[in-house]
Design a protein around this motif. Structure first.
Motif, short mmCIF file in Angstrom:
data_model
loop_
_atom_site.label_atom_id
_atom_site.label_comp_id
_atom_site.label_asym_id
_atom_site.label_seq_id
_atom_site.Cartn_x
_atom_site.Cartn_y
_atom_site.Cartn_z
N GLU A 62 0.84 -1.20 0.00
CA GLU A 62 0.00 0.00 0.00
C GLU A 62 0.87 1.26 0.00
OE1 GLU A 62 -3.91 -0.06 2.28
OE2 GLU A 62 -2.78 -1.64 3.32
N ARG A 63 1.91 1.25 0.81
CA ARG A 63 2.79 2.41 0.88
C ARG A 63 3.51 2.66 -0.43
NH1 ARG A 63 6.85 0.80 4.37
NH2 ARG A 63 7.96 0.16 2.51
N GLU A 64 3.87 1.58 -1.14
CA GLU A 64 4.57 1.70 -2.42
C GLU A 64 3.61 1.91 -3.60
OE1 GLU A 64 7.70 1.91 -2.85
OE2 GLU A 64 8.53 1.21 -0.93
N ASN A 65 2.31 2.08 -3.30
CA ASN A 65 1.30 2.29 -4.32
C ASN A 65 1.21 1.11 -5.29
OD1 ASN A 65 -0.79 3.68 -5.66
ND2 ASN A 65 0.65 4.58 -7.14
N LEU A 66 1.41 -0.10 -4.76
CA LEU A 66 1.27 -1.31 -5.55
C LEU A 66 -0.10 -1.95 -5.35
CD1 LEU A 66 4.74 -2.97 -4.89
CD2 LEU A 66 4.05 -1.55 -6.84
N ALA A 67 -0.69 -1.75 -4.18
CA ALA A 67 -1.98 -2.33 -3.86
C ALA A 67 -2.76 -1.35 -2.99
CB ALA A 67 -1.82 -3.66 -3.13
N GLU A 68 -4.08 -1.54 -2.99
CA GLU A 68 -4.94 -0.71 -2.15
C GLU A 68 -6.00 -1.58 -1.51
OE1 GLU A 68 -6.51 2.23 -4.73
OE2 GLU A 68 -7.59 0.82 -6.01
N ARG A 69 -6.47 -1.13 -0.36
CA ARG A 69 -7.50 -1.86 0.39
C ARG A 69 -8.78 -1.05 0.35
NH1 ARG A 69 -8.82 -1.64 6.11
NH2 ARG A 69 -9.65 -3.63 6.89
N HIS A 70 -9.88 -1.71 0.02
CA HIS A 70 -11.16 -1.00 0.02
C HIS A 70 -12.29 -1.96 0.38
CE1 HIS A 70 -12.33 -2.70 -3.94
NE2 HIS A 70 -11.06 -2.55 -4.24
N ARG A 71 -13.40 -1.39 0.72
CA ARG A 71 -14.55 -2.18 1.19
C ARG A 71 -15.51 -2.44 0.04
NH1 ARG A 71 -16.28 -2.65 6.56
NH2 ARG A 71 -18.39 -3.47 6.82
N LEU A 72 -15.93 -3.68 -0.11
CA LEU A 72 -16.89 -4.03 -1.15
C LEU A 72 -18.28 -3.52 -0.74
CD1 LEU A 72 -15.88 -7.71 -1.98
CD2 LEU A 72 -15.40 -5.66 -3.33
N PRO A 73 -19.11 -3.17 -1.71
CA PRO A 73 -20.47 -2.71 -1.37
C PRO A 73 -21.30 -3.87 -0.84
CG PRO A 73 -20.20 -2.94 -3.75
CD PRO A 73 -18.85 -3.14 -3.15
N PRO A 74 -22.39 -3.56 -0.12
CA PRO A 74 -23.29 -4.61 0.36
C PRO A 74 -23.85 -5.41 -0.83
CG PRO A 74 -23.77 -2.50 1.41
CD PRO A 74 -22.81 -2.24 0.30
N PRO A 75 -24.16 -6.69 -0.67
CA PRO A 75 -24.23 -7.40 0.62
C PRO A 75 -22.90 -7.96 1.10
CG PRO A 75 -24.97 -8.83 -1.13
CD PRO A 75 -24.69 -7.50 -1.78
N ALA A 76 -21.84 -7.90 0.27
CA ALA A 76 -20.56 -8.48 0.70
C ALA A 76 -19.99 -7.70 1.88
CB ALA A 76 -19.57 -8.47 -0.46
N ALA A 77 -19.81 -6.40 1.70
CA ALA A 77 -19.36 -5.50 2.77
C ALA A 77 -18.08 -5.96 3.45
CB ALA A 77 -20.46 -5.31 3.80
N SER A 78 -17.21 -6.67 2.72
CA SER A 78 -15.93 -7.10 3.29
C SER A 78 -14.81 -6.32 2.63
CB SER A 78 -15.73 -8.60 3.08
OG SER A 78 -15.78 -8.92 1.69
N TYR A 79 -13.66 -6.30 3.28
CA TYR A 79 -12.50 -5.59 2.75
C TYR A 79 -11.71 -6.49 1.82
CZ TYR A 79 -13.17 -1.67 5.95
OH TYR A 79 -13.67 -0.57 6.60
#
Length: 224
Positions: A62-79
């Motif tokens: 994430e710091r090296e801008n290689l990957a990012e973390r985000h939350r999926l929309p409902p109904p999954a709602a997981s990261y």
């Protein structure tokens, strides 16, 4: 977040290794070439990595801008974790490493973990070459499982299981898969010998089948 240790070399290769040279990082990229993945899925498909190391590597990415973390929309709602455009640029790097390392794939050892989709990148080259640049989705069936991959570019590069709508289906015997990965067998030779079977009715399937034809077996224009 503090930076990891650097080689402190004013060199492009050294800068690249500053970002991806740590153990496991490129294998995490390999997994994320399949698209967004949950942390638990990544951990399951990276046998041998500890939870602490996986969490640390993902933070580094994430710091090296290689990957990012985000939350999926409902109904999954997981990261989930997903490659950034810069992270996706590592695809040819991994493909080149897979091609370089393929001859070292001798007989599988009892201690070797395996996932069917780990063959996606090594097989993508031969399949894309046989496809002649034609874009499409190919289901690949191995004894260890089934995955699908995308020829002609595009993202995600591959995925677990059969595709919802595949343009072709390739079935590989175990020995043929090993020989193809190690460079002892070409895709065309596999098709001609029957060790590689191609199914499907579309243009991509026809193109893959035609890879096994010899010049003598191809119909002449005046015979059409």
């Amino acid at each position: 977040m503090p930076r990891r240790r650097s080689y402190d070399h004013y060199c492009a290769a050294a800068r690249a290794l500053d970002a991806v040279g740590d153990r496991w990082t490129l294998l995490i990229v390999r997994e994320l070439l399949a698209g967004p993945r949950r942390y638990t899925d990544l951990h399951a498909d990276l046998p041998g990595i500890s939870t602490d190391v996986l969490a640390s590597r993902l933070k580094d990415m994430e710091r090296e801008n290689l990957a990012e973390r985000h939350r999926l929309p409902p109904p999954a709602a997981s990261y989930v974790y997903e490659l950034t455009p810069r992270g996706r640029q590592l695809r040819p790097v991994l493909a080149a490493l897979a091609e370089w390392g393929a001859p070292a794939l001798a007989e599988r050892q009892p201690t070797d973990a395996v996932r069917a989709h780990w063959h996606a990148l090594p097989l993508l080259g031969p399949l894309a070459e046989a496809a002649g640049g034609l874009a499409g989705v190919v289901d690949v069936v191995l004894e260890t499982g089934t995955f699908h991959l995308r020829t002609g570019g595009g993202f995600p590069v591959y995925g677990d299981g059969p595709a919802e709508k595949a343009d072709a289906r390739v079935v590989l015997q175990a020995d043929a898969c090993e020989a193809l990965l190690a460079g002892r067998l070409s895709f065309a030779e596999g098709v001609r010998s029957g060790r590689v079977r191609v199914a499907g009715d579309g243009e991509l399937a026809d193109r893959l089948r035609a890879a096994g034809e010899t010049p003598e077996s191809r119909p002449c224009e005046h015979d059409a």
